[in-house]
Design an enzyme around this catalytic site. Sequence first.
Site, PDB file in Angstrom:
ATOM      1  CG  ASN A  57     -34.167  22.128 -44.148  1.00  0.00           C
ATOM      2  OD1 ASN A  57     -33.824  21.139 -43.528  1.00  0.00           O
ATOM      3  ND2 ASN A  57     -33.411  23.204 -44.254  1.00  0.00           N
ATOM      4  CE  LYS A  69     -36.789  13.824 -33.381  1.00  0.00           C
ATOM      5  NZ  LYS A  69     -37.773  14.142 -34.434  1.00  0.00           N
ATOM      6  N   GLY A 115     -30.909  21.370 -36.992  1.00  0.00           N
ATOM      7  CA  GLY A 115     -32.202  22.005 -36.760  1.00  0.00           C
ATOM      8  C   GLY A 115     -31.995  23.426 -36.276  1.00  0.00           C
ATOM      9  N   GLY A 117     -31.077  23.187 -30.757  1.00  0.00           N
ATOM     10  CA  GLY A 117     -29.671  22.755 -30.637  1.00  0.00           C
ATOM     11  C   GLY A 117     -29.123  23.021 -29.239  1.00  0.00           C
ATOM     12  CD  GLU A 131     -23.509  21.314 -39.641  1.00  0.00           C
ATOM     13  OE1 GLU A 131     -23.675  22.531 -39.898  1.00  0.00           O
ATOM     14  OE2 GLU A 131     -22.413  20.749 -39.720  1.00  0.00           O
ATOM     15  CB  CYS A 149     -29.367  26.172 -42.479  1.00  0.00           C
ATOM     16  SG  CYS A 149     -28.534  24.925 -43.464  1.00  0.00           S
ATOM     17  CD  GLU A 199     -32.789  29.799 -39.768  1.00  0.00           C
ATOM     18  OE1 GLU A 199     -33.190  29.321 -38.688  1.00  0.00           O
ATOM     19  OE2 GLU A 199     -31.959  29.235 -40.491  1.00  0.00           O
ATOM     20  CD  GLU A 252     -24.091  17.146 -40.647  1.00  0.00           C
ATOM     21  OE1 GLU A 252     -24.941  17.915 -41.125  1.00  0.00           O
ATOM     22  OE2 GLU A 252     -24.348  15.999 -40.213  1.00  0.00           O
TER      23      GLU A 252
HETATM   24  P1  NAD Z   1     -36.280  22.102 -35.252  1.00  0.00           P
HETATM   25  O1  NAD Z   1     -35.129  22.532 -34.425  1.00  0.00           O
HETATM   26  O2  NAD Z   1     -37.629  22.498 -34.848  1.00  0.00           O
HETATM   27  O3  NAD Z   1     -36.322  20.497 -35.312  1.00  0.00           O
HETATM   28  C1  NAD Z   1     -35.217  19.753 -35.760  1.00  0.00           C
HETATM   29  C2  NAD Z   1     -35.336  18.348 -35.251  1.00  0.00           C
HETATM   30  O4  NAD Z   1     -35.215  18.362 -33.832  1.00  0.00           O
HETATM   31  C3  NAD Z   1     -36.667  17.668 -35.553  1.00  0.00           C
HETATM   32  O5  NAD Z   1     -36.426  16.310 -35.840  1.00  0.00           O
HETATM   33  C4  NAD Z   1     -37.426  17.823 -34.233  1.00  0.00           C
HETATM   34  O6  NAD Z   1     -38.409  16.836 -34.040  1.00  0.00           O
HETATM   35  C5  NAD Z   1     -36.293  17.659 -33.232  1.00  0.00           C
HETATM   36  N1  NAD Z   1     -36.551  18.254 -31.908  1.00  0.00           N
HETATM   37  C6  NAD Z   1     -37.420  19.239 -31.575  1.00  0.00           C
HETATM   38  N2  NAD Z   1     -37.319  19.527 -30.259  1.00  0.00           N
HETATM   39  C7  NAD Z   1     -36.354  18.714 -29.750  1.00  0.00           C
HETATM   40  C8  NAD Z   1     -35.770  18.560 -28.461  1.00  0.00           C
HETATM   41  N3  NAD Z   1     -36.159  19.284 -27.421  1.00  0.00           N
HETATM   42  N4  NAD Z   1     -34.772  17.649 -28.313  1.00  0.00           N
HETATM   43  C9  NAD Z   1     -34.336  16.927 -29.365  1.00  0.00           C
HETATM   44  N5  NAD Z   1     -34.861  17.026 -30.608  1.00  0.00           N
HETATM   45  C10 NAD Z   1     -35.855  17.907 -30.801  1.00  0.00           C
HETATM   46  O7  NAD Z   1     -35.920  22.535 -36.740  1.00  0.00           O
HETATM   47  P2  NAD Z   1     -36.786  22.351 -38.063  1.00  0.00           P
HETATM   48  O8  NAD Z   1     -37.922  23.295 -37.983  1.00  0.00           O
HETATM   49  O9  NAD Z   1     -37.060  20.901 -38.308  1.00  0.00           O
HETATM   50  O10 NAD Z   1     -35.743  22.837 -39.180  1.00  0.00           O
HETATM   51  C11 NAD Z   1     -35.491  24.144 -39.414  1.00  0.00           C
HETATM   52  C12 NAD Z   1     -34.233  24.603 -38.718  1.00  0.00           C
HETATM   53  O11 NAD Z   1     -33.140  23.737 -39.034  1.00  0.00           O
HETATM   54  C13 NAD Z   1     -33.778  25.976 -39.166  1.00  0.00           C
HETATM   55  O12 NAD Z   1     -33.363  26.745 -38.058  1.00  0.00           O
HETATM   56  C14 NAD Z   1     -32.576  25.689 -40.060  1.00  0.00           C
HETATM   57  O13 NAD Z   1     -31.672  26.733 -40.178  1.00  0.00           O
HETATM   58  C15 NAD Z   1     -32.003  24.490 -39.413  1.00  0.00           C
HETATM   59  N6  NAD Z   1     -31.176  23.734 -40.381  1.00  0.00           N
HETATM   60  C16 NAD Z   1     -29.818  23.814 -40.295  1.00  0.00           C
HETATM   61  C17 NAD Z   1     -29.029  23.153 -41.214  1.00  0.00           C
HETATM   62  C18 NAD Z   1     -27.522  23.225 -41.143  1.00  0.00           C
HETATM   63  O14 NAD Z   1     -26.881  22.369 -41.735  1.00  0.00           O
HETATM   64  N7  NAD Z   1     -26.935  24.193 -40.461  1.00  0.00           N
HETATM   65  C19 NAD Z   1     -29.623  22.394 -42.217  1.00  0.00           C
HETATM   66  C20 NAD Z   1     -30.997  22.327 -42.281  1.00  0.00           C
HETATM   67  C21 NAD Z   1     -31.780  23.010 -41.342  1.00  0.00           C
END
Ligand code: NAD
Length: 485
Positions: free
Chosen positions: A155, A178, A230, A235, A252, A286, A385, A465
């Site tokens: 995002n 990554k 993510g 997480g 995060e 987020c 969410e 962060e």
């Molecule tokens: P996601 O969790 O699907 O993916 C995030 C990252 O993790 C990607 O690079 C993905 O390839 C990787 N990933 C996926 N599965 C994994 C695994 N098993 N092990 C390690 N890495 C893996 O999230 P998204 O769809 O890319 O982003 C949206 C989410 O991120 C939302 O829930 C949002 O709230 C959160 N987000 C949080 C913040 C914050 O600062 N709190 C900021 C931005 C986004």
Amino acid sequence: MASIPAVRTTPFIDGGFTAAGDGSETIRDPATGDIIAHVASAGGGQVAEAIAAARRAFDHGDWPRMPVFERGQILRAIADGILARAEEFALLEAVNGGKPITGARREVAGAARVFSYYAGAMDKFFGDTIPVSDTLLNFTLREPLGVVAQITPWNFPLLAAAWKLAPAMAAGCTCLLKPSPLTPLSTLMLAEVIVGCGVPRGVVNIVPGGAGIGQLLAEDPAIDGISFTGSTAVGIAVMRAAAGSVKSVALELGGKNACIVFADADIEKAAKSAVGAAFGNAGQSCSARSRLLVQRSVVPAFTEALVAELHKLKLGAPLDAATTLGPLISADHWSRVDQHVRTAQQGGARLVTGGRRPEDLSQGNFFLPTVFADVTSDLPIYRDEIFGPVCSITAFDRECDAIGMANASDYGLNGSVWSRDIGQALRVAKEVRTGMIAVNGLPSASSTSVFAPFGGYRRSGLGRELGMNALSFYTETKTVTVDLS
Ligand code: NAD
């Protein structure tokens, strides 16, 4: 078809781009669905090479041993390098991420600011002298954590990379980043900038790919720490995988943030702010304040003001300077958001506006800004969410009800409170269990300050962060005791 700046599309390992990868990801323009690039994914062998390179650069290289002022000069050069290619970065973020170009330009400037900030941070972050006894001199050193893995979402691709790389590099760590498989392009362009700024080989490695690569990084015992941004579900998986080697973990994660509006608030201002806070980046943030908790007597006035503000938004092509709301990141994500909307309707929430694809934008992943009213706390739309341009209005009566409703969430990332009674506003700000809260003001994702810590309570994450706080994660504390007798 929107054309994008030329950018390298293979993994960046040990100071150079590899010739090829192991399979590839198809990168699309979410406004049209057109394919804009193919990015080579790092294979398991390349990840191992990248880890070995980062290890060598940390264990034997100059970077962690370089005077902090010199590392700072290199970070400053990276900030200048981003600004020198600012328009190219903005185009990539707009075309790959579906971001309105004006917002994309702000994000690029923000990423440069993060490198500038950490360029000057490390000579102001040091240990303590502790008076343990008359015969012992005790002091602490802050030493770099080591090799760190960093995983970013789609995002805010460039900003997220800057939030992670800049403090880690400032602290003397070496990095394996990554990016999301949906939006790796700006991170790869950042590698091009980094290589031109005198960063020694192996200090920064970019390993594009999906979950499998992230999992390898989280598990590998040669990596000392992992910083993940993510979803909460992933997480948790990262934390589990990292536990085997007792890595430091920073997370995060998601949010379901409340905006609390009291009857005595400046309703017009609160409604205007809610548009940025809930619908900025098409709600794919987020920090999106998607739960609007409004004191009962002003629900009609607030709803009317909010809808009036929403009608001023202009959905459209990200490269059109007049556009203020772009598409969702992917067709799959569009379907998820649409499903949330259908479930809310079936559950009895009242659709005030939106709830579907705009008629004049049949291509791409556009979704109308959507408001639900009469949303009760048992509905999934209140708890989950959605990560799209969808918010819900729920009435409250008393201050304690608003606090209870705001806290009735597994998340605890962000929030805001609106009241002209400063005592009331501050009481609520204190009682709401979130890592960040705004009082009578905007702070949306785009107004986040690099100076201040960013992060959440509960299932919104671990650690902070930005600000000097980020340096705590990227350093270890060593206690040195000198016998003076
Ligand atoms: P996601 O969790 O699907 O993916 C995030 C990252 O993790 C990607 O690079 C993905 O390839 C990787 N990933 C996926 N599965 C994994 C695994 N098993 N092990 C390690 N890495 C893996 O999230 P998204 O769809 O890319 O982003 C949206 C989410 O991120 C939302 O829930 C949002 O709230 C959160 N987000 C949080 C913040 C914050 O600062 N709190 C900021 C931005 C986004």
